[in-house]
Design a protein around this motif. Structure first.
Motif, PDB file in Angstrom:
ATOM      1  N   GLU A 177      -0.551  -8.181   4.201  1.00 23.99           N
ATOM      2  CA  GLU A 177      -1.285  -7.479   3.146  1.00 23.99           C
ATOM      3  C   GLU A 177      -1.162  -5.967   3.322  1.00 23.99           C
ATOM      4  OE1 GLU A 177      -3.403  -6.751  -0.196  1.00 23.99           O
ATOM      5  OE2 GLU A 177      -2.651  -8.678   0.491  1.00 23.99           O
TER       6      GLU A 177
ATOM      7  N   ARG B 112       2.240  -4.910   2.146  1.00 19.83           N
ATOM      8  CA  ARG B 112       2.312  -4.904   0.681  1.00 19.83           C
ATOM      9  C   ARG B 112       1.655  -3.650   0.114  1.00 19.83           C
ATOM     10  NH1 ARG B 112       1.854 -10.765   0.662  1.00 19.83           N
ATOM     11  NH2 ARG B 112      -0.372 -10.512   0.999  1.00 19.83           N
ATOM     12  N   GLN B 113       0.511  -3.274   0.662  1.00 23.08           N
ATOM     13  CA  GLN B 113      -0.181  -2.073   0.196  1.00 23.08           C
ATOM     14  C   GLN B 113       0.640  -0.824   0.498  1.00 23.08           C
ATOM     15  OE1 GLN B 113      -4.018  -2.288   2.062  1.00 23.08           O
ATOM     16  NE2 GLN B 113      -4.905  -3.507   0.403  1.00 23.08           N
ATOM     17  N   SER B 114       1.259  -0.813   1.665  1.00 23.85           N
ATOM     18  CA  SER B 114       2.090   0.324   2.037  1.00 23.85           C
ATOM     19  C   SER B 114       3.304   0.434   1.112  1.00 23.85           C
ATOM     20  CB  SER B 114       2.545   0.186   3.487  1.00 23.85           C
ATOM     21  OG  SER B 114       3.420   1.218   3.834  1.00 23.85           O
ATOM     22  N   SER B 115       3.931  -0.695   0.818  1.00 24.49           N
ATOM     23  CA  SER B 115       5.083  -0.706  -0.095  1.00 24.49           C
ATOM     24  C   SER B 115       4.667  -0.290  -1.491  1.00 24.49           C
ATOM     25  CB  SER B 115       5.706  -2.098  -0.153  1.00 24.49           C
ATOM     26  OG  SER B 115       6.248  -2.444   1.096  1.00 24.49           O
ATOM     27  N   ARG B 116       3.529  -0.771  -1.928  1.00 22.68           N
ATOM     28  CA  ARG B 116       3.019  -0.420  -3.250  1.00 22.68           C
ATOM     29  C   ARG B 116       2.732   1.080  -3.334  1.00 22.68           C
ATOM     30  NH1 ARG B 116      -2.382  -3.014  -5.968  1.00 22.68           N
ATOM     31  NH2 ARG B 116      -2.461  -1.562  -7.715  1.00 22.68           N
ATOM     32  N   ALA B 117       2.156   1.642  -2.295  1.00 27.33           N
ATOM     33  CA  ALA B 117       1.861   3.074  -2.256  1.00 27.33           C
ATOM     34  C   ALA B 117       3.153   3.892  -2.271  1.00 27.33           C
ATOM     35  CB  ALA B 117       1.022   3.415  -1.027  1.00 27.33           C
ATOM     36  N   LYS B 118       4.177   3.412  -1.564  1.00 28.88           N
ATOM     37  CA  LYS B 118       5.464   4.118  -1.560  1.00 28.88           C
ATOM     38  C   LYS B 118       6.105   4.108  -2.942  1.00 28.88           C
ATOM     39  CE  LYS B 118       6.605   3.380   3.288  1.00 28.88           C
ATOM     40  NZ  LYS B 118       7.470   2.675   4.232  1.00 28.88           N
ATOM     41  N   VAL B 119       6.097   2.968  -3.603  1.00 35.40           N
ATOM     42  CA  VAL B 119       6.677   2.855  -4.949  1.00 35.40           C
ATOM     43  C   VAL B 119       5.894   3.744  -5.917  1.00 35.40           C
ATOM     44  CG1 VAL B 119       7.024   1.290  -6.904  1.00 35.40           C
ATOM     45  CG2 VAL B 119       7.649   0.562  -4.597  1.00 35.40           C
ATOM     46  N   ALA B 120       4.579   3.723  -5.814  1.00 34.64           N
ATOM     47  CA  ALA B 120       3.753   4.566  -6.684  1.00 34.64           C
ATOM     48  C   ALA B 120       4.038   6.042  -6.411  1.00 34.64           C
ATOM     49  CB  ALA B 120       2.276   4.260  -6.476  1.00 34.64           C
TER      50      ALA B 120
ATOM     51  N   GLY C 267      -1.694   3.455  -7.042  1.00 28.56           N
ATOM     52  CA  GLY C 267      -0.785   2.865  -6.050  1.00 28.56           C
ATOM     53  C   GLY C 267      -1.495   2.644  -4.779  1.00 28.56           C
TER      54      GLY C 267
END
Length: 106
Positions: free
Chosen positions: A6, A9-17, A106
């Protein structure tokens, strides 16, 4: 294990954002730059037949959106300065706000 996944996933989501927010911000900056260059060329009485001047005039028209005829002073240089200047500020503000919203989501 599940907590680690989890977190990833949050780290990847923050990077994409963050990347998307940066792209939005750069687009706003490029649009504002095009408008400012057009203003400088017009106010500076650049040759309208010159390729650089005509390029920036052509690109600035659609980027100015509805601002290009917002005010109608009789002086054409003042018209460009005011209307295209407001459009440049619009792009700077809107892209900055959107980038902040994207980063927060993000």
């Amino acid at each position: 294990m599940a907590q680690h996944a989890e977190s990833e996933r949050q780290s990847s989501r923050a990077k994409v954002a963050g990347i998307f927010a940066s792209v939005v911000r750069w687009i706003g900056l490029v649009f504002a730059l095009v408008l400012v260059v057009h203003i400088l060329l017009t106010v500076g009485s650049a040759n309208p037949a010159n390729g650089i001047t005509s390029f920036f005039a052509r690109v600035a028209e659609p980027v100015a959106l509805g601002f290009k005829d917002l005010f109608t002073p009789s002086d054409p240089k003042l018209l460009v300065l005011v209307n295209f200047g407001i459009a440049a500020l619009f792009w700077l503000i809107v892209s900055s706000v959107l980038a902040k919203v994207i980063r927060r989501l993000g």
